[in-house]
Scaffold this active site. Structure first.
Site, mmCIF file in Angstrom:
data_model
loop_
_atom_site.group_PDB
_atom_site.id
_atom_site.type_symbol
_atom_site.label_atom_id
_atom_site.label_comp_id
_atom_site.label_asym_id
_atom_site.label_seq_id
_atom_site.Cartn_x
_atom_site.Cartn_y
_atom_site.Cartn_z
ATOM 1 N N LEU A 81 16.160 128.385 85.308
ATOM 2 C CA LEU A 81 15.529 127.693 84.175
ATOM 3 C C LEU A 81 16.523 126.884 83.349
ATOM 4 C CD1 LEU A 81 12.886 130.356 83.050
ATOM 5 C CD2 LEU A 81 12.629 128.446 84.648
ATOM 6 N N ASP A 322 13.241 129.875 94.475
ATOM 7 C CA ASP A 322 14.584 129.358 94.190
ATOM 8 C C ASP A 322 14.481 127.987 93.503
ATOM 9 O OD1 ASP A 322 17.290 129.098 93.937
ATOM 10 O OD2 ASP A 322 17.729 128.975 96.077
HETATM 11 O O1 DOR Z 1 20.406 125.268 96.132
HETATM 12 C C1 DOR Z 1 20.715 126.078 95.290
HETATM 13 N N1 DOR Z 1 20.716 125.762 93.990
HETATM 14 N N2 DOR Z 1 21.082 127.302 95.667
HETATM 15 C C2 DOR Z 1 21.572 128.203 94.814
HETATM 16 O O2 DOR Z 1 21.872 129.305 95.227
HETATM 17 C C3 DOR Z 1 21.773 127.843 93.393
HETATM 18 C C4 DOR Z 1 20.864 126.756 92.996
HETATM 19 C C5 DOR Z 1 21.192 126.128 91.690
HETATM 20 O O3 DOR Z 1 21.481 126.839 90.717
HETATM 21 O O4 DOR Z 1 21.115 124.890 91.595
#
Ligand code: DOR
Length: 448
Positions: A81, A322
């Site tokens: 977030l 994610d």
């Molecule tokens: O693609 C990703 N973005 N993988 C992650 O583990 C972290 C995340 C991010 O915080 O942007």
């Protein structure tokens, strides 16, 4: 950029609400039947004897759900977030609104903010902001201070403050002795450890999956083994410590095999997969669209098939997005330089229905289980069921409505989706949190 969707807050959570005539799918109780769902003052209830819609008595707020599906509120146990620190990408409020539009009534947010959620003060800050959000937001604390992998974070005080798990998501915990200590600590507090499994030496410099496509494109690859060696290590450490492990964003066929085998041996491991990892392969990177750059990377068709098999046979317990918002400017650079991550809260349900349920990979019941009661149990959250007494967290969606992914449907502050132009199936109509009803109308969209 503004969105052309809702929101409309229709009730304040007090009084009676009834959802009439929908297909009720409640994996916690095994219910799959057409009927009515009642709630009062923020809790699920049986049909009240004194409700009289036509003849005086107490009048409920009525939602007509004929032809719709009624499920426990969806729970996304893996989102970013960005608050505190990168409010230009997302805030707790904007992310919660995007979640609500996507049918989620609760999310668990990762600690790789700025500052990192590694002490009670930051947990309090997040929970304070969460109070004003449309949906429930549960913080996950860091495993190590600053996610630097050197010293354990203030885990005990963060548990007191309200974290529901620990993770250094976005980064691996390189030192196995620290991981062992984290597992022992988490066990004392009854919370899961949620590792981001990536051997940083094997992945160093990589920007996409290592394979034929990376060779053709001339981009540095990240081999499947970068994930699998750490999945194997963390399973071994979980067996050693008798703790609980929940493996984040599983992306490779080999990881699925390792997790399946660990479960067979009775080790307390659970796992999640993202909609992008069961929907897309590294072929998508051929466009050089930086919205396909994600960590772990999009893999091959063989991996996608293995993830789908893992979802179908129960090896993978949870579907989590994610959701990783990044600004247009951050992504408008060369592939090598772009940050990893893509947004997922508002396309998750549509991808689950279109790519897993419609194809026969998962029953609707199993798909909803992985987005409700399964994450609720892993994180120890209330909700995840429509049983009387549970919080009145409910999602109502039209399973047949198709809609096209365009930038203007999104409520997130960011627009980094790789799914533009895709037609998804399943449109959220109402998201209800503690009895407060929000209505979400999908613009356009064809009913089939
Ligand atoms: O693609 C990703 N973005 N993988 C992650 O583990 C972290 C995340 C991010 O915080 O942007």
């Amino acid at each position: 950029m503004t969105s052309n969707r809702g929101p409309a807050r229709l009730t304040d959570g007090r009084g009676l609400v009834v959802i009439r005539g929908g297909r009720i799918v409640d994996p916690a109780s095994g219910r799959d039947e057409v009927g009515d769902v009642w709630m009062e003052d923020g809790r699920m209830i049986e049909r009240p004897s004194d409700a009289r819609e036509e003849t005086g008595g107490r009048r409920p707020f009525v939602i007509d759900a004929r032809g719709k599906v009624v499920t426990p509120g969806l729970i996304d146990m893996h989102v970013h977030l960005r608050e505190p620190g990168r409010e230009d990408k997302e805030t707790i409020q904007s992310g919660a609104r995007a979640g609500s539009a996507g049918g989620f009534t609760a999310v668990a947010c990762m600690p790789n903010t700025d500052p990192v959620i590694d002490n009670a003060e930051v947990v309090h800050f997040v929970l304070e902001r969460a109070r004003q959000a449309d949906i429930k937001v549960y913080p996950i604390g860091a495993i190590t201070k600053g996610e630097r992998g050197e010293q354990l974070a203030e885990i005990a005080e963060m548990v007191d403050a309200g974290i529901v798990g620990i993770s250094d998501d976005g980064k691996n915990v390189d030192d196995p002795a620290i991981m062992r200590r984290a597992l022992e600590y988490a066990k004392m507090f009854g919370i899961p450890v949620i590792p981001h499994c990536e051997d940083m030496n094997l992945s160093a410099g990589g920007v996409m999956n290592e394979g034929v496509v990376s060779t053709v494109l001339g981009l540095k690859g990240i081999p499947n083994a970068a994930e699998e060696v750490i999945v194997a290590r963390d399973i071994t450490l979980t067996e050693l410590t008798g703790s609980r492990l929940h493996i984040a964003h599983v992306s490779t066929a080999g990881s699925v095999v390792l997790i399946r085998e660990a479960k067979r041996r009775g080790i307390a491991v659970t796992a999640e997969a993202t909609p992008h990892h069961f929907s897309l392969t590294d072929e998508a990177v051929r466009t050089y669209d930086t919205n396909t750059k994600v960590n772990p990377p999009l893999r091959t068709a063989r991996d996608v098939e293995a993830i789908q098999e893992g979802l179908a046979d129960g090896t993978i317990d949870v579907i989590a997005t994610d959701h990783a918002p990044h600004t247009i400017d951050d992504k408008a650079v060369e592939y090598d330089l772009a940050p990893f991550g893509l947004i997922g809260l508002e396309t998750a349900l549509g991808l689950v229905i279109a790519r897993l349920v419609q194809t026969g990979t998962l029953s609707l019941m199993d798909a909803i289980r992985k987005m409700t009661v399964a994450p609720a149990r892993i994180l120890g959250l209330p909700g995840g069921t429509l049983e009387p007494g549970a919080p009145a967290d409910v999602t109502v969606f039209d399973p047949d409505r198709q809609w096209r992914v365009t930038p203007d449907v999104f409520l997130s502050r960011s627009r980094n989706s790789p799914f533009y132009g895709w037609t998804l199936r399943g449109a959220v109509e109402y998201t209800i949190v503690d009895g407060r009803v929000s209505g979400w109308a999908m613009p356009g969209g064809e009913k089939t």
